[in-house]
Design an enzyme around this catalytic site. Structure first.
Site, PDB file in Angstrom:
ATOM      1  N   LYS A 161       2.639  -7.781  -1.932  1.00 51.00           N
ATOM      2  CA  LYS A 161       2.410  -6.386  -2.295  1.00 51.00           C
ATOM      3  C   LYS A 161       3.243  -6.063  -3.530  1.00 51.00           C
ATOM      4  O   LYS A 161       4.031  -6.883  -4.006  1.00 51.00           O
ATOM      5  CB  LYS A 161       2.824  -5.442  -1.158  1.00 51.00           C
ATOM      6  CG  LYS A 161       2.228  -5.747   0.205  1.00 51.00           C
ATOM      7  CD  LYS A 161       0.767  -5.383   0.309  1.00 51.00           C
ATOM      8  CE  LYS A 161       0.236  -5.709   1.698  1.00 51.00           C
ATOM      9  NZ  LYS A 161      -1.218  -5.481   1.808  1.00 51.00           N
ATOM     10  N   SER A 195      -6.165  -6.681  -0.494  1.00 49.48           N
ATOM     11  CA  SER A 195      -5.255  -5.530  -0.549  1.00 49.48           C
ATOM     12  C   SER A 195      -4.613  -5.319  -1.915  1.00 49.48           C
ATOM     13  O   SER A 195      -4.079  -4.246  -2.184  1.00 49.48           O
ATOM     14  CB  SER A 195      -4.155  -5.682   0.501  1.00 49.48           C
ATOM     15  OG  SER A 195      -3.280  -6.746   0.178  1.00 49.48           O
TER      16      SER A 195
END
Length: 261
Positions: free
Chosen positions: A102, A42
């Site tokens: 993230k 991701s």
């Protein structure tokens, strides 16, 4: 008799040494740096599956999640300082309890939206500049053995899997590479307003990231409370493209001690 006593003393000293070593290791992990393996794609290309790093836990202060299993008896956060927009952060998912990594995009009070794959922050579209193509081998990656997604699909195993590279620039001037694979449901979203005490996170691999663009009720991350932040990632320490770090022939030596954008 003296020999038996000596053996007992030796065992006791060994046990004490192991005990204090574990205490010191636990304190180091709780207060300073936590090891973290990258399990998914991701955050490509910034972080690859199999990258290993230490998360700086001093960066944002301490909360209950600074200890393993959330065992620290800390209400809220102490010695806290907010992350800067663009920081790469490990945090505890508000519902599942899993650790995620993230990039911080939205700070408290910000509005965030995606429009046709472009990030709009506080009403202003962030500039993106094409920077060629990210190419990786279409093969099973990491311990889970998942295949990567490709913009040039279908691709045969062993072939080149391509994604478009774009350099995105924040209002502060900080920039980083994001990847574009294809049109997806997350390319256009409603306008999100980040509540006080919360943060909005997005993965750099925009079409392959479970993040704040989807609410927790449908398996997304939603807004992440400040309390759930664990620490900041600054540098890759070690990297392995194989299913185990012991497979030395899969080590990515060019990524050792690589600084993160």
């Amino acid at each position: 008799m003296a020999s038996t006593t000596g053996k007992k003393d030796g065992i006791w000293e060994t046990l004490k040494t192991v005990f204090w070593a574990l205490v010191i290791a636990g304190l180091f992990r709780t207060l300073f740096f936590q090891p973290f393996w990258i399990p998914s794609g991701s955050m490509k290309e910034t972080l690859l599956i199999g990258d290993f790093l230490f998360v700086n836990k001093m960066a944002y202060g301490y909360s209950r999640w600074s200890c393993p299993f959330g065992a620290c008896p800390i209400p809220g956060r102490i010695f806290g300082s907010e992350p800067e927009r663009g920081d790469i952060v490990v945090f505890r998912h508000p519902v599942s309890g899993a650790d995620f990594i993230k990039r911080v995009i939205g700070l408290p009070g910000d509005t965030v939206q995606m429009q046709n794959g472009r990030l709009v922050l506080n009403g202003e579209e962030l500039p993106q500049t094409p920077e060629g193509t990210f190419v990786e081998t279409f093969a099973r990656q990491g311990p889970v053995g998942q295949f990567p997604r490709c913009a040039n699909a279908p691709v045969g195993e062993g072939g080149d899997c391509e994604k478009q590279r774009l350099r995105e620039t924040l209002p502060s001037g900080r920039s980083y590479i994001v990847l574009d694979i294809a049109e997806s449901f997350a390319d256009t979203t409603p306008v999100f307003t980040v509540p006080e005490g919360h943060f909005f996170f997005i993965g750099d691999n925009r079409d392959n990231s479970q993040d704040s663009r989807a609410p927790q009720s449908v398996g997304g991350v939603g807004m992440v409370p400040f309390e759930n932040l664990i620490g900041r990632a600054n540098r890759v320490v070690f990297s392995s493209a194989g299913r185990s770090m012991l497979f030395f022939w899969t080590w990515r030596s060019d990524r050792f001690f690589q600084r993160l954008e």
